[in-house]
Design an enzyme around this catalytic site. Sequence first.
Site, short mmCIF file in Angstrom:
data_model
loop_
_atom_site.label_atom_id
_atom_site.label_comp_id
_atom_site.label_asym_id
_atom_site.label_seq_id
_atom_site.Cartn_x
_atom_site.Cartn_y
_atom_site.Cartn_z
N HIS A 1 43.36 3.54 81.98
CA HIS A 1 43.24 4.88 81.40
C HIS A 1 44.31 5.07 80.33
CE1 HIS A 1 42.34 9.16 81.23
NE2 HIS A 1 43.65 9.34 81.15
N LYS B 1 40.88 12.58 88.44
CA LYS B 1 39.64 11.94 87.94
C LYS B 1 39.66 10.45 88.21
CE LYS B 1 40.58 14.26 84.24
NZ LYS B 1 40.82 15.12 83.13
N ASP C 1 39.29 20.26 88.39
CA ASP C 1 40.13 19.93 87.23
C ASP C 1 39.51 20.49 85.95
OD1 ASP C 1 42.14 18.48 85.59
OD2 ASP C 1 40.33 17.45 84.92
N SER D 1 45.89 16.25 86.88
CA SER D 1 44.60 16.34 86.20
C SER D 1 44.04 14.94 85.93
CB SER D 1 44.81 17.11 84.88
OG SER D 1 43.72 16.96 84.03
N ARG E 1 44.09 26.27 81.67
CA ARG E 1 45.42 25.85 81.14
C ARG E 1 45.40 25.87 79.62
NH1 ARG E 1 45.74 20.18 83.18
NH2 ARG E 1 47.65 20.07 81.99
N1 URA Z 1 44.17 14.68 79.86
C1 URA Z 1 43.72 15.19 81.04
O1 URA Z 1 42.71 14.72 81.57
N2 URA Z 1 44.38 16.21 81.59
C2 URA Z 1 45.50 16.74 81.06
O2 URA Z 1 46.06 17.66 81.63
C3 URA Z 1 45.96 16.21 79.84
C4 URA Z 1 45.28 15.17 79.27
#
Ligand code: URA
Length: 444
Positions: free
Chosen positions: A82, A187, A161, A183, A168
């Site tokens: 990632h 995932k 999220d 966050s 946010r």
């Molecule tokens: N990417 C994400 O998936 N979440 C965040 O909070 C910032 C970048």
Amino acid sequence: MRMYDLIEKKKRGNELSKEEIEFVVEGFTKGIIPDYQISALLMAIYFMKMTDEETYNLTMAMANSGTRLNLSAIEGVKIDKHSTGGVGDKTTLVVGPIVAACGIPVAKMSGKGLGHTGGTIDKLESIEGFNTSVSEDTFIKNVNEIKIAVAGQTANLAPADKKLYALRDVTATVDNISLIASSIMSKKLASGADGIVLDVKCGNGAFMKNEEDAVKLAEAMVKIGKMAGRTTMAIITDMNQPLGCKVGNALEVIEAVDTLKGNGPEDFTELCVVIASRMILASGILGSDIYGEKQENLDKAVNMVKEKIKTGEAYDKFCEFVTMQGGNVEVIKNIDLFPKASYIEPVVYNGESMYIRQIHTEDIGKASLVLGGGRETKESVIDMAVGVDIVKKIGDTVKNGDVIAYIYGNSPDKVTQAKDIILNAYLYSNEKVNKPKLIKNIVI
Ligand code: URA
């Protein structure tokens, strides 16, 4: 339990329990707790911070808020990677096939472009016919058959999220380490891989502008991954200039193909070798040193990566992957079949001879966005052909009349706008400037 009391508790800097965090996440996901109370809690978290335990519990609550992908039907140790997002970052397109060519299953859920940063899903969709919405069964079948599948995140992957991120975004609470780490990791954990290699970007084109913050974010994510029982490591890499040369969807796929054939730009190739070799180690196929603590194991993994490129196996795997997901492989074999821009406009440097000192990387991403290469709104349709080809990078010299970049566009107005942005994104010095170090740190 009352939401009011939890806001009060966090406001005073006290630690929320696992049950309290689950109450918040569940209540918010179901629409029982209103946005304004969650916003107040987010701001309290922003100022009072979260402990490691709270961050982990928030991550797990979000990962469990939707459907978790069950990859148990895939044999072997599944490895994911990632990137926290950058400009010109097409790494997945190269490391995925390399690692798969080593016989390691790569089952990856990827995202679309966000703001000035591009997304792997958009890039893959520039290949005619490529399907990024494969069913879970097809996804698993493909990984079992050819060791690689890449799909867009399903709507029900960590829905808590998705809701929290949207809030946010409008309450100035994005840039908190615990909130970003939870966050991203919610995932990743819901996507089911056994090992995760994180590429934490750092610099003026990334979320994390300096190395200190990037290391803090990397440490938080690695801690969460390990607490969840996954092999997790992070590589901190430079994002003070675009990665490689090409920025824009089809342009980036073309550069990825060049790199798979061994003809990619030096910096991008270096990053792919580092990330792919770490993914190989994390899989355990080279033994128990999964974190590459011994140089001889790191060397072995690096040699494996280079061999897969040299023999053409990595490129062949990419072609197989494209075909398997419905893409027209002829486009990969003959890049003239990619969507083409109507205008290719040079951006020319005018002035005395200088060194390139700095590139406002976010602006290069914005130039690609202005050309139509990203989404201005959720509904925007991306122009796959447009983007920027960076010719001059930090440390290079320029003299009057040199081309610093080429713009690929489909509208003269947009090309003019992009040209202005790019000209203003470059800063110069008459003193020699060293090329920046790409790999800044490794957190294990
Ligand atoms: N990417 C994400 O998936 N979440 C965040 O909070 C910032 C970048």
